[in-house]
Design a protein around this motif. Structure first.
Motif, short mmCIF file in Angstrom:
data_model
loop_
_atom_site.label_atom_id
_atom_site.label_comp_id
_atom_site.label_asym_id
_atom_site.label_seq_id
_atom_site.Cartn_x
_atom_site.Cartn_y
_atom_site.Cartn_z
N THR A 160 -63.61 11.95 -34.45
CA THR A 160 -63.62 10.77 -34.07
C THR A 160 -64.03 10.58 -32.81
N ARG A 161 -64.26 9.23 -32.48
CA ARG A 161 -64.77 9.17 -30.98
C ARG A 161 -63.81 9.42 -30.15
N ARG A 162 -62.68 9.23 -30.32
CA ARG A 162 -61.35 9.60 -29.57
C ARG A 162 -61.22 11.10 -29.63
N ASN A 163 -61.18 11.84 -30.35
CA ASN A 163 -61.20 13.22 -30.30
C ASN A 163 -62.37 13.94 -29.65
N ARG A 164 -63.49 13.33 -29.75
CA ARG A 164 -64.69 13.89 -29.09
C ARG A 164 -64.57 13.70 -27.70
N PHE A 165 -63.93 12.62 -27.28
CA PHE A 165 -63.68 12.40 -25.77
C PHE A 165 -62.92 13.11 -25.21
N ILE A 166 -61.67 13.51 -25.74
CA ILE A 166 -60.50 14.34 -25.37
C ILE A 166 -61.18 15.89 -25.32
N LEU A 167 -61.69 16.34 -26.43
CA LEU A 167 -62.36 17.64 -26.15
C LEU A 167 -63.43 17.68 -25.10
N THR A 168 -64.33 16.75 -24.82
CA THR A 168 -65.12 16.72 -23.75
C THR A 168 -64.51 16.85 -22.45
N ALA A 169 -63.66 16.11 -22.24
CA ALA A 169 -63.00 15.99 -20.97
C ALA A 169 -62.09 17.44 -20.77
N ALA A 170 -61.44 17.70 -21.60
CA ALA A 170 -60.59 19.04 -21.49
C ALA A 170 -61.76 20.32 -21.34
N LEU A 171 -62.59 20.22 -22.22
CA LEU A 171 -63.59 21.39 -22.04
C LEU A 171 -64.22 21.39 -20.78
#
Length: 581
Positions: A462-473
């Motif tokens: 989802t958009r939220r999960n992609r955002f979290i993965l992007t920021a963390a990675l």
């Protein structure tokens, strides 16, 4: 019963108990193109099924071999030039003790003890074996580099890093205290743990651990991960592993690359053409082939093997235990990762063992496994070994051999103890050239990264999960690729050791890629709420599944209706044929 009948019964009973009727050739039959493949599947041995002793020993040896590479790698790296630069005797002791401790503490997981007058357990009661964890290596190597830089560990006048057993004692002492976190978390409900530390947090963390470790594997593949990897033009490490080593060469020489490549190619060939037992031990087979080539071409030194004692055990050598403040936070992150790895591995073990993966008994196995994992981490430090983790590769052995019986697990513990007690075996492992070790560890560390990718693949994008993965990675990849990016932020040079230690702790966390990724992913997952789009996506998925189910039901109803029509037509034809013209 006559004497002859009694002898026959006794003979058949002994044969059934010792050998059985298992197809042992199945384990050793290679997968060659011109050989006929057997269509008969091997029998499945459940958790408490009767199992012949010989089969338990053979499959236990297979489990021990599949663990061997993972168990010996962390002590070899941490005791070597990339760690605290211990001598061959100390390195041999750590390898021997690692094998012994893993054998003893694996038995704790396999046995499953009930805590008196409580609903809690220690252990899973499954073939949940434990080994020295790769997760601690990035934290340890970063901390050791910081210790040498700050003067905690000694250096020679020319800048050569000297042995620093004090640093290793600080690592295992701090790890022992930090293990209390996992012990406390084991009494929390598994559902709550999965909510706080979902795959969205653990997946990228595990992937970053593997990616960071691959650098160490590649450096060893090219000759070594110590001072020689900088290719100095003078000094004792102008050649790898040192100028006095047999067949010493400059770092990155073609001979080193070829030696590591022989290990890597052997692992691939074993997977393609090997028998079931070779496939599960492909990494060890690659290590064996690399050692044979290295021995034939003069890379081995037998002096360390001759000097090693015949027998070793725990506490033959000791290290001064202490707590090193800067690695407390990174080690707490390590134990959180180990806990989530244990939950995933125990779930997989239940699945391949054909046991339930939900319900009270399953939750009890998770609780017991996580508690044993934390308890083993606490004990391992007192037994002079770095934190342990539940090994996942043995689930592949269970699936391949169709054996989930505890007897095979106990046999694996027995073989690990034997390998560790006879220290000549550990001395031979310590003498393995860095290039051979690098070819093997590169494969193992890549498997860790792939495990993280697999965990991430279970997350809906989802958009939220992609955002979290992007920021963390973004933070994790940056710190992994440029590890000294935070080194010059704090410029304090005063005499306040507490303040300096606090700054060192922040620096170490910010320079450890997986810790940055784990903490940032956990924080964002807790503060960012699910959006409407996410619920819509879930509803669409549910709707699609419902539509598929409805379509299947409609298709089934259509087939039944068509069958009735065809049957009716047949009856009409028979009736018409029976009438007179």
């Amino acid at each position: 019963m006559s004497g002859k009948d009694a002898k026959l019964t006794l003979r058949s009973t002994i044969r059934d108990g010792l050998i059985g009727d298992y197809d042992y050739a199945f384990l050793f039959k290679p997968n060659l193109p011109f050989m006929r493949k057997s269509r008969r599947a091997a029998p499945f041995f459940g958790l408490n099924d009767h199992m012949p002793l010989l089969l338990a020993l053979v499959l236990g040896f297979q489990h021990a071999l599949s663990m061997l590479a993972g168990v010996i790698t962390p002590p070899l790296i941490l005791a070597g030039q990339g760690g605290v630069n211990l001598g061959p005797g100390d390195a041999q002791y750590l390898v021997s003790t690692s094998l012994i401790v893993c054998g003893l503490l694996s038995a704790v997981q396999i046995t499953r003890f009930h805590i008196y007058k409580t609903p809690y357990y220690i252990g899973t009661g499954l073939i949940s074996v434990v080994g020295t964890s790769f997760t601690v290596i990035p934290v340890a190597t970063g901390a050791f580099a910081q210790m040498y830089a700050t003067g905690y560990c000694p250096k020679a006048a020319d800048g050569t890093k000297l042995p620093c057993p004090k640093a290793y004692g600080a690592l295992i002492g701090t790890g022992t205290v930090c293990a209390l976190l996992e012990i406390l978390l084991s009494f929390t409900r598994p559902k709550l743990l999965k909510k706080i530390f979902p795959p969205l947090v653990t997946g990228p963390t595990v992937a970053l651990i593997g990616i960071h470790l691959i650098e160490t594997g590649f450096r060893n593949w090219a000759g070594g991960s110590g001072s020689c990897s900088d290719r100095p033009t003078s000094g004792p490490f102008r050649l790898c592993p040192s100028n006095n080593a047999p067949h010493a060469l400059p770092w990155g020489s073609a001979e080193f690359i070829g030696l590591g490549f022989s290990v890597f190619v052997t692992i691939i060939l074993c997977e393609r053409f090997g028998s079931p037992i070779m496939k599960s031990c492909a990494v060890v087979m690659g290590l064996l082939v690399g050692c044979i080539i290295a021995g034939a071409t003069g890379y081995f030194s037998a002096s360390g093997i001759r000097a090693a004692p015949a027998v070793s055990f725990i506490w033959v050598k000791t290290f001064p235990l202490s707590i090193y403040g800067p690695i407390v936070l990174p080690l707490l992150a390590v134990y959180i990762v180990l806990m989530m790895e244990a939950i995933g591995d125990i779930t997989a073990t239940c699945d391949v063992s054909r046991l339930e993966v939900e319900g009270e008994l399953f939750d009890s196995r998770i609780q017991g496994g996580v508690l044993a994992d934390g308890f083993n981490g606490l004990l391992s430090g007192l037994l002079t070994i770095t934190p342990l983790s539940t090994f996942a590769q043995n689930n592949g052995v269970i699936a391949l051999t169709r054996c989930a019986n505890r007897k095979a697990g106990y046999a694996a513990c027995f073989f690990l103890l034997i390998m560790g007690i006879f220290s000549k075996f550990a001395a031979a492992l310590v003498a393995i050239p860095g290039a051979v070790l690098g070819g093997m560890t590169t494969f193992l560390f890549s498997a860790v990264a792939v495990s993280g990718v697999r965990i991430i693949s279970t997350v809906p994008f989802t958009r939220r999960n992609r955002f979290i993965l992007t920021a963390a990675l973004a933070l994790g990849f940056g710190a992994t690729l440029v590890p000294n990016w935070f080194q010059y932020v704090f410029t304090y040079e005063g005499d306040n050791h507490s303040k300096k230690g606090f700054f060192n702790a922040i620096t170490l966390v910010c320079e450890t890629g997986f810790a940055l990724t784990g903490f940032s992913a956990m924080f964002l997952n807790l503060v960012l709420q699910e959006e409407v789009e996410d619920h819509v996506v879930d509803e669409i998925q549910e709707g699609l599944e419902a539509a598929k189910t409805a379509d299947r039901n409609d298709d089934e109803m259509d087939r039944e209706e068509w069958a009735r029509i065809e049957k009716g037509k047949g009856a009409d034809l028979e009736k018409a044929a029976g009438k007179p013209a």
